[in-house]
Enzyme design. Structure first.
Site, mmCIF file in Angstrom:
data_model
loop_
_atom_site.group_PDB
_atom_site.id
_atom_site.type_symbol
_atom_site.label_atom_id
_atom_site.label_comp_id
_atom_site.label_asym_id
_atom_site.label_seq_id
_atom_site.Cartn_x
_atom_site.Cartn_y
_atom_site.Cartn_z
ATOM 1 N N LEU A 43 0.912 -1.136 0.000
ATOM 2 C CA LEU A 43 0.000 0.000 0.000
ATOM 3 C C LEU A 43 0.948 1.180 0.000
ATOM 4 O O LEU A 43 1.724 1.344 0.945
ATOM 5 C CB LEU A 43 -0.858 -0.040 1.273
ATOM 6 C CG LEU A 43 -2.145 0.772 1.318
ATOM 7 C CD1 LEU A 43 -3.068 0.430 0.159
ATOM 8 C CD2 LEU A 43 -2.859 0.545 2.632
ATOM 9 N N ASP A 44 0.941 1.982 -1.069
ATOM 10 C CA ASP A 44 2.019 2.972 -1.183
ATOM 11 C C ASP A 44 1.965 4.000 -0.048
ATOM 12 O O ASP A 44 0.966 4.137 0.643
ATOM 13 C CB ASP A 44 2.043 3.610 -2.581
ATOM 14 C CG ASP A 44 0.864 4.517 -2.845
ATOM 15 O OD1 ASP A 44 0.739 5.532 -2.141
ATOM 16 O OD2 ASP A 44 0.079 4.224 -3.771
ATOM 17 N N LYS A 45 3.072 4.687 0.132
ATOM 18 C CA LYS A 45 3.263 5.573 1.288
ATOM 19 C C LYS A 45 2.130 6.586 1.440
ATOM 20 O O LYS A 45 1.687 6.877 2.549
ATOM 21 C CB LYS A 45 4.613 6.295 1.130
ATOM 22 C CG LYS A 45 4.983 7.169 2.314
ATOM 23 C CD LYS A 45 6.305 7.869 2.071
ATOM 24 C CE LYS A 45 6.563 8.909 3.148
ATOM 25 N NZ LYS A 45 7.808 9.650 2.905
ATOM 26 N N ASP A 46 1.651 7.136 0.327
ATOM 27 C CA ASP A 46 0.613 8.177 0.387
ATOM 28 C C ASP A 46 -0.777 7.601 0.613
ATOM 29 O O ASP A 46 -1.714 8.345 0.892
ATOM 30 C CB ASP A 46 0.600 8.977 -0.925
ATOM 31 C CG ASP A 46 1.963 9.568 -1.235
ATOM 32 O OD1 ASP A 46 2.657 9.959 -0.279
ATOM 33 O OD2 ASP A 46 2.345 9.615 -2.419
ATOM 34 N N SER A 47 -0.931 6.284 0.455
ATOM 35 C CA SER A 47 -2.254 5.672 0.586
ATOM 36 C C SER A 47 -2.500 5.210 2.020
ATOM 37 O O SER A 47 -1.575 5.052 2.803
ATOM 38 C CB SER A 47 -2.384 4.498 -0.380
ATOM 39 O OG SER A 47 -2.217 4.955 -1.710
#
Length: 266
Positions: free
Chosen positions: A117-121
């Site tokens: 789950l990418d950093k911004d999500s």
């Protein structure tokens, strides 16, 4: 009585099978670990083909204890934005492991996130030390659905929506959504309530079974609708519900069984 724990031959398995069953590595990779002298049984260096009883014998790889499959750890986390979903990253200010309770860390479980789950999500992420189980959840062949709340600045038109469902050509291949719909007012309100700053967003629900890097962000950007906020709200039968950002809880055995039943995972 004899010292130590003599291995009961009925429960004995080859050391590489014990490592594979414990989720340390595949049987072939476990063979290599043993051949390289990196595996010990009760403190002594293991040899290829050696029989062990995982319930009795103390196995270790590179000095780290191997936890038998019966004592696996399965955690559910609500990952906040800004936290990296990797085990270690020297560039990251915080990783998902930083949110794991101390008593779980002390147990010695070698946890890692199931997928990314990418950093911004934000949103639902699972952590485990059960490699085989994680692989069954992740492999495209099993088609485990992942549902996301997608926050945009504006509504998308019919043409943009159609393109997203029919498929967007990405480097990895054709990226398509299983489902796309506007979020209900209740679903939108729940997400907006947690955010004091920033503009009010237009929310959609998107479902996919692929798991490519930053896939939804890239897909929506391709149709001219950049994603402002992305929250994973469901994996298979498991929902984020009211788990607060940053919170971690154990995955119950009932939840694990439902996940398994939903997509023929063992």
């Amino acid at each position: 009585s004899s010292k130590g724990h003599p291995t009961r031959m009925s429960d004995a398995v080859r050391v590489q099978k014990a490592l594979a069953d414990a989720g340390v590595a595949s049987r072939r990779a476990a063979d290599t670990l043993v051949a390289e002298g990196r595996v010990t049984v009760n403190g002594a260096i293991a040899v290829t083909g050696q029989k062990v009883d995982p319930a009795v014998d103390a196995l270790a790889v590179d000095g780290r204890p191997v936890v038998p499959a019966g004592r696996r750890t399965y955690l559910v986390m609500h990952k906040p934005a800004g936290v990296t979903s990797t085990v270690s990253d020297r560039h990251a200010t915080a990783t998902v492991l930083d949110l794991v309770p101390l008593e779980v860390k002390r147990s010695g479980a070698r946890l890692y996130p199931v997928g990314r789950l990418d950093k911004d999500s934000e949103g639902l992420i699972l952590l485990t030390d059960d490699g085989e189980w994680a692989q069954h959840l992740l492999h495209p062949r099993y088609g485990v659905e992942r549902e996301y709340a997608v926050g945009l600045r504006h509504w998308i038109d019919e043409e943009q929506g159609q393109a997203l469902v029919e498929g967007i050509e990405l480097d990895e291949g054709m990226a398509a959504l299983v489902d796309l719909r506007p979020a209900t007012s209740v679903e939108s309100a729940r997400l907006e309530d947690r955010r004091e700053d920033g503009p009010r967003l237009t929310w959609y629900r998107a479902v996919l079974t692929q798991g490519w890097k930053r896939q939804l962000r890239r897909m929506f950007a391709a149709v001219g609708a950049p994603v402002e906020r992305l929250v994973r709200v469901r994996i298979g039968t498991l929902r984020l519900d009211d788990l607060p950002p940053g919170a971690v809880r154990p995955l119950t055995s009932a939840e694990r069984e439902r996940l398994a039943a939903s997509r023929k995972i063992r």
